[in-house]
Enzyme design. Structure first.
Site, PDB file in Angstrom:
ATOM      1  CE  LYS A 194      -0.203   3.127   4.749  1.00 35.96           C
ATOM      2  NZ  LYS A 194      -0.048   3.201   6.207  1.00 35.96           N
ATOM      3  CD  GLU A 249      -2.835   5.396   6.798  1.00 39.24           C
ATOM      4  OE1 GLU A 249      -2.856   5.471   5.559  1.00 39.24           O
ATOM      5  OE2 GLU A 249      -1.908   4.850   7.440  1.00 39.24           O
ATOM      6  CB  SER A 258       5.152  -2.064  12.154  1.00 41.68           C
ATOM      7  OG  SER A 258       4.696  -0.754  12.443  1.00 41.68           O
ATOM      8  CG  ASN A 277      -1.731   1.201   1.428  1.00 45.81           C
ATOM      9  OD1 ASN A 277      -1.808   2.041   0.530  1.00 45.81           O
ATOM     10  ND2 ASN A 277      -2.369   1.328   2.595  1.00 45.81           N
ATOM     11  N   GLY A 296       4.852   1.268   4.867  1.00 45.16           N
ATOM     12  CA  GLY A 296       6.184   1.875   4.776  1.00 45.16           C
ATOM     13  C   GLY A 296       7.224   1.031   4.039  1.00 45.16           C
ATOM     14  CG  HIS A 354      -5.829   1.824   5.264  1.00 43.72           C
ATOM     15  ND1 HIS A 354      -5.349   2.792   6.109  1.00 43.72           N
ATOM     16  CD2 HIS A 354      -4.844   0.899   5.138  1.00 43.72           C
ATOM     17  CE1 HIS A 354      -4.115   2.464   6.468  1.00 43.72           C
ATOM     18  NE2 HIS A 354      -3.787   1.319   5.891  1.00 43.72           N
ATOM     19  N   GLY A 412       2.411   1.866  11.022  1.00 43.33           N
ATOM     20  CA  GLY A 412       3.363   2.966  10.877  1.00 43.33           C
ATOM     21  C   GLY A 412       4.054   3.345  12.180  1.00 43.33           C
ATOM     22  CD  GLU A 432      -3.582  -2.785   7.474  1.00 38.48           C
ATOM     23  OE1 GLU A 432      -2.468  -2.989   6.987  1.00 38.48           O
ATOM     24  OE2 GLU A 432      -4.229  -1.751   7.257  1.00 38.48           O
TER      25      GLU A 432
END
Ligand code: PGA
Length: 253
Positions: free
Chosen positions: A11, A96, A213, A9, A235, A94, A172, A166
């Site tokens: 992002k 976010e 992570s 992802n 990430g 998600h 993150g 998740e």
């Protein structure tokens, strides 16, 4: 029997030129892995270009979001059919989007239905925030998210739905949940909830990924458990070396 999947992802990262640079490296290496599906979810702005480049590559493409509405007067939105021109999957729900854009299960449910009617395979994200976990509510939160988001959806082919568990406190932050905690929650909460919706056979065929992570050091621990079918990586999907290092770990299962 479930093929592992490693999904990246990206992002809100990567210009088109940067996306091309990264995908060219991934394309060279991904062919050498077997028994794993690799999915890349770039921003909308790179989907068309990457789709053309990936015609003869096993790398799959996904969007990071779609509108719940059919094409029409919805400024700034992208419909499921528009996304489906360029990709096969879409990340929905998600954390976010839930936290920063107020997306709730009812909206996510409409987006899931829009995705399925456009033949997009959803990667539905669920997970509890830290306060919910500390209050002992993780099981309830995850089961409720699944039931509301997936309500009224008919699924016959388990490969047409992917769940990503998740825990929000692990995204993150560098703080991942342990493989045992994740497996336990999948076995105790996620599979029984899916089974309640669609029956045991379908539930056993749906891939459940872990996200939060994940890196090349901790990935092996997750993939060695029977319940975790791969990872949704944020990430560490932004650099070829780190992302390939995670895919590599599926080869030792
Ligand atoms: P992370 O993100 O790997 O950077 O924790 C995961 C995700 O948001 O899907």
């Amino acid at each position: 029997m479930r093929t592992p999947m490693i999904a990246g992802n990206w992002k809100m990262n990567k210009t088109e030129a940067e996306a091309l640079n990264l995908i060219r490296v991934l394309m060279q290496w991904v062919r050498s892995y077997s028994g794993v599906e690799v999915l890349i979810c770039p921003p909308f702005t790179s989907l068309s270009t990457l789709n053309k480049l990936l015609v003869s590559s096993p790398i799959l493409l996904g969007a990071q979001n779609i509108s719940d509405q059919p094409p029409g007067a919805f400024t700034g939105e992208i419909s499921a059919t528009m996304a489906a021109e360029f990709c096969t999957h879409v990340i929905l729900g998600h954390s976010e989007r839930r936290a920063y854009y107020g997306e709730e299960n009812v909206l996510i449910n409409r987006k899931l239905k829009a995705a399925i009617s456009a033949d997009l395979i959803p990667v539905l994200c669920v997970g509890e925030v830290l306060t919910e976990r500390e209050a002992g509510k993780a099981d309830h939160v995850v089961s409720h998210q699944l039931q509301e988001a997936l309500g009224g959806i008919h699924l016959e082919d388990p490969t047409k739905m992917i769940i990503a568990y998740e825990p929000v406190w692990a995204i993150g932050t560098g703080r991942s949940a342990s493989p045992e905690e994740i497996s336990d929650l999948i076995a105790r909460v996620i599979r029984p909830t899916l089974s309640g919706l669609w029956g045991e056979g379908i539930s056993q065929g749906i891939r459940v990924l872990y996200g939060g992570s994940v890196n090349s050091k901790n990935a092996g621990g997750f993939f060695n458990t029977a319940e975790i079918d791969g990872a949704l990586v944020g990430g560490a999907s932004l650099t070829a070396e780190k992302f390939l290092g995670i895919i590599e770990k599926t080869q030792k299962i």
